[in-house]
Enzyme design. Structure first.
Site, PDB file in Angstrom:
ATOM      1  N   LYS A 156       0.826  -1.211   0.000  1.00 45.23           N
ATOM      2  CA  LYS A 156       0.000   0.000   0.000  1.00 45.23           C
ATOM      3  C   LYS A 156       0.862   1.264   0.000  1.00 45.23           C
ATOM      4  CE  LYS A 156      -0.642   0.435   5.016  1.00 45.23           C
ATOM      5  NZ  LYS A 156       0.096   1.684   5.159  1.00 45.23           N
ATOM      6  N   THR A 157       1.990   1.236   0.710  1.00 46.45           N
ATOM      7  CA  THR A 157       2.866   2.412   0.735  1.00 46.45           C
ATOM      8  C   THR A 157       3.421   2.694  -0.654  1.00 46.45           C
ATOM      9  OG1 THR A 157       3.468   1.991   3.042  1.00 46.45           O
ATOM     10  CG2 THR A 157       4.924   3.423   1.774  1.00 46.45           C
ATOM     11  N   ASP A 185      -3.934   7.400   4.612  1.00 45.98           N
ATOM     12  CA  ASP A 185      -3.366   6.080   4.901  1.00 45.98           C
ATOM     13  C   ASP A 185      -4.045   5.496   6.140  1.00 45.98           C
ATOM     14  OD1 ASP A 185      -1.689   3.878   4.719  1.00 45.98           O
ATOM     15  OD2 ASP A 185      -0.079   4.822   5.863  1.00 45.98           O
ATOM     16  N   GLU A 186      -4.108   4.170   6.233  1.00 46.44           N
ATOM     17  CA  GLU A 186      -4.660   3.456   7.396  1.00 46.44           C
ATOM     18  C   GLU A 186      -6.069   3.942   7.737  1.00 46.44           C
ATOM     19  OE1 GLU A 186      -3.180   0.925   8.377  1.00 46.44           O
ATOM     20  OE2 GLU A 186      -1.014   1.139   8.327  1.00 46.44           O
ATOM     21  N   ARG A 203       2.268 -10.847  10.610  1.00 42.89           N
ATOM     22  CA  ARG A 203       3.577 -10.230  10.865  1.00 42.89           C
ATOM     23  C   ARG A 203       4.719 -11.147  10.441  1.00 42.89           C
ATOM     24  NH1 ARG A 203       2.135  -6.005  10.069  1.00 42.89           N
ATOM     25  NH2 ARG A 203       0.188  -7.059   9.592  1.00 42.89           N
TER      26      ARG A 203
END
Length: 688
Positions: A77-78, A268-269, A636
């Site tokens: 996404k970044t 974002d987020e 993670r």
């Protein structure tokens, strides 16, 4: 169950041009359709196109209108956000007309720096920052409209608690009772009311039922807290959003002016936004509807902070002409781990259905290990960590995650016994430490001479000055509105007050730089530090770090604002992943681990009743968030993923025996999750 699916169906009347598929609203679901009805820009330059997969390119090339990007864990996404910033600037959009909102200043800066590397330095001039810093900027610009003084001071959480504690002790406006909630509990209630857009009464009745008998007092304390903030030109962290929302809502001409300044808005987020933030964003699109929000409903885990899961689910209702794109290719984990995470999140009652996949080959199955008791769990985890390091995995590439901080206590003892270095993440913030608060208080009274909380803190550090003495001295200093200079003419026979007076006289000269002021305060404070704390050498290192931060600033106001809005999270000897740092294992709550990744991850206490917690089991929404928390923990890991739980744990508070693995992973098939049982340290056998 509401599932918004990524489907391959295409409406007959739509064009079937060779363009990346996107999601669009269709009745009570979402259908995959081809780009249609949008003014698509020119294709990206070839090097950029090669760096993006098709859905990422669809998001980057999106032109006008609202866009929702559902970005699965590790799906880039970044990269998508930074490429879109670079594309807009490359096509001639003025950088100041692009607004990028994130939840940390670091995230914003990194995105703009990456965009600049893609294009040029113009990208660093994009309007970027956190919701709170953006609100702070606009409130100072338009303060008069909402009746605020433009020089208002920002209270961080500890400052807010101090003010609440002061009011609580004085009892102004509150009925006298034998006991009152602690100041941190009151701060939690007040903050939750602000972030959830609820009254204090509603919050107490919903989340603090045991305090209902004190409801009248709590409301009175809230009223007094609100009044004190207005009197002293204070805004707490939550007020920044509340007052900014009020500015946009009640003053249409200001709203239109601010909205017209930003042609494109990116967030974002988005799954972590609260109701106020969602409303602010809606107001900011008053002039242009070019808003792009990126988030993952499956990683919405901050309801306790006020984050509203419905914001991302209901975004298509708020913007009916929204285009929805799903990012499902994962660049982090192996496919066996993704098969497990897909199985976990599939149980969610309401979601955007997604199926994460990767092009990476190989990988071992995640494991679920049942242990005889908590200590055997700890011994097993330590042995596995030792095995991993023997195979060349660095400790900093391994993490142990848990639902609650106390879950790691036994493991910490075992790690210490085996000499394995570790850090634990999820504790107090840097600026919440008493010694840091003390130094900042000395600087705050220079920026705001009427900051009663900081004056009380400064004065009570002086020998033989207690709460009543601090109040009398503060009133004398403020007599006649003289501020800090009132200290110079104060006539008191106290060597400590003399030292304090000398400190402020040395900083009163116009030629003194901000760093010199900080050095003077630290030099003054070090003898006090040695008297107050047995671990003063460690704390002195934190003061050195504070001076290093201070050195980057020229303005005291900007420094104090950033300390309140975006404080460092970890003290000097607990810095994560810095160049040259020691190789250490990470112990972390899952909430603190969001956004991070490791080669190998252990999720301990995956026991039903602990994860999910017994408390959450009585509320469907809480259980859904616990499920998403398990999903965040599992995503993670890059290569190895282990779940562990001790069997037959007696819960004394409820009087029940907990003896099943977490319901979120209990029934997952053996070909996705391998299950083993550990009877004694070093001995294991297959359960099934």
């Amino acid at each position: 169950m509401t599932s918004i699916a990524f489907s391959d169906r295409v409406q007959p009347h739509l064009e079937t041009a060779n363009h990346p598929p996107v999601l669009r609203p269709q009745l009570n679901g979402y259908l995959m359709q081809r780009c249609n009805g949008h003014s698509c820009p020119e294709p990206l330059p070839v090097p950029w196109r090669e760096e993006l997969n098709e859905p990422q390119r669809a998001a980057v090339e999106h032109a006008e209108g609202p866009l929702l990007v559902i970005a699965g864990a590790g799906s880039g996404k970044t990269r998508t956000l930074t490429h879109r910033v670079a594309r807009l600037v490359a096509e001639g959009v003025h950088p100041a007309a692009i607004l990028l909102l994130t939840f940390t200043r670091k995230a914003s800066q990194e995105m703009l720096q990456r965009a600049a590397r893609l294009l040029d330095q113009r990208c660093e001039r994009v309007s970027g920052g956190t919701f709170h810093s953006f609100a702070n900027l606009k409130l100072r610009q338009y303060a008069a409209h909402v009746g605020l003084a433009p020089d208002f001071a920002i209270l961080d959480r500890n400052d807010a608690e101090s003010l609440i504690g002061l009011i609580r002790k004085e009892g102004d406006g509150a009925p006298r009772q034998r006991s009152l909630p602690r100041k941190n509990t009151l701060a939690d209630i007040f903050s939750r009311a602000a972030n959830k857009v609820q009254s204090v009464e509603e919050v107490v009745l919903a989340d603090y039922v045991h305090l209902c008998e004190q409801l009248e007092t709590i409301v009175a304390l809230w009223d007094c807290y609100t009044q004190r903030k207005r009197e002293h030109h204070f805004l707490d962290y939550d007020d920044l959003l509340v007052w900014f929302q009020r500015l946009l809502q009640d003053f249409p001409e200001v709203r239109r002016r601010i909205s017209a300044s930003y042609r494109y808005i990116m967030v974002d987020e988005y799954q972590d936004t609260n109701r106020i933030q969602a409303d602010i964003l809606h107001h900011l699109t008053d002039a242009n509807h070019n808003i792009m929000v990126v988030g993952d409903d499956s990683q919405s885990i901050y309801a306790f902070r006020g984050a509203n899961f419905r914001n991302i689910i209901d975004f298509p209702q708020l913007f009916p002409k929204v285009r929805v794109i799903g990012l499902q290719e994962n660049y982090r984990s192996t496919q066996p781990i993704l098969n497990l995470t897909n199985a976990v999140i599939e149980r969610a009652q309401e979601k955007y259905s997604k199926h994460l996949f990767t092009r990476k080959c190989g990988g071992s199955l995640p494991e679920l290990i049942e242990t005889e008791d908590e200590n055997v769990q700890s011994v097993y985890v330590v042995e596995q960590i030792q095995n991993l390091t023997a195979r060349g995995v660095r400790l900093e590439e391994i993490a142990v995650l848990f639902r609650a901080g106390f879950h790691s206590f036994d493991l910490e003892i075992e790690l210490s016994r085996q000499g394995i270095p570790f850090i634990k993440v999820g504790g107090f913030k840097f600026t919440e430490s008493a010694h840091i608060k003390d130094v900042l208080a000395h600087l705050r009274v220079l920026a705001n001479p009427y900051d009663r909380i900081s004056w009380y803190r400064v004065l009570q550090l002086v020998e033989k000055v207690g709460p009543r003495g601090a109040q009398r001295i503060y009133e004398s200093i403020q007599d006649g509105g003289r501020g800090v200079s009132g200290l110079f003419s104060l006539k008191l026979k106290n060597p400590g007050i003399d030292r304090l007076r000398e400190l402020y006289q040395s900083m009163h000269a116009k030629t003194v730089s901000l760093l010199e002021m900080g050095v003077a305060v630290v030099r003054y404070y070090l003898p006090i530090l040695k008297q107050l704390f047995d671990d003063h050498p460690k704390r002195a290192k934190d003061l050195d770090q504070l001076l290093g931060i201070l050195e980057r600033y020229r303005s005291l106001e900007h420094f104090l604002t950033d300390m309140a809005l975006e404080p460092p999270n970890i003290s000097a000897d607990e810095t994560l992943y810095t160049a040259g740092s020691d190789d250490r294992l990470t112990l972390s709550t899952i909430h603190s681990a969001k956004g991070l990744e490791w080669q190998s991850v252990f999720v301990i206490w995956a026991l039903d009743g602990r994860f999910p917690s017994l408390h959450a089991m009585s509320n469907e929404e809480d259980m859904e968030e616990e499920l998403r928390l398990m999903y965040v923990a599992a995503t993670r890991a890059r290569e190895n993923l282990y779940f562990t739980y001790p069997r037959q744990v007696y819960d004394r508070s409820q009087g029940i025996l907990l003896n099943r693995p977490s319901r979120f992973i209990d029934m997952i098939p053996d070909d996705i999750l391998m299950k083993r049982s550990i009877g004694f340290p070093g001995v294991s056998q297959l359960r099934w």
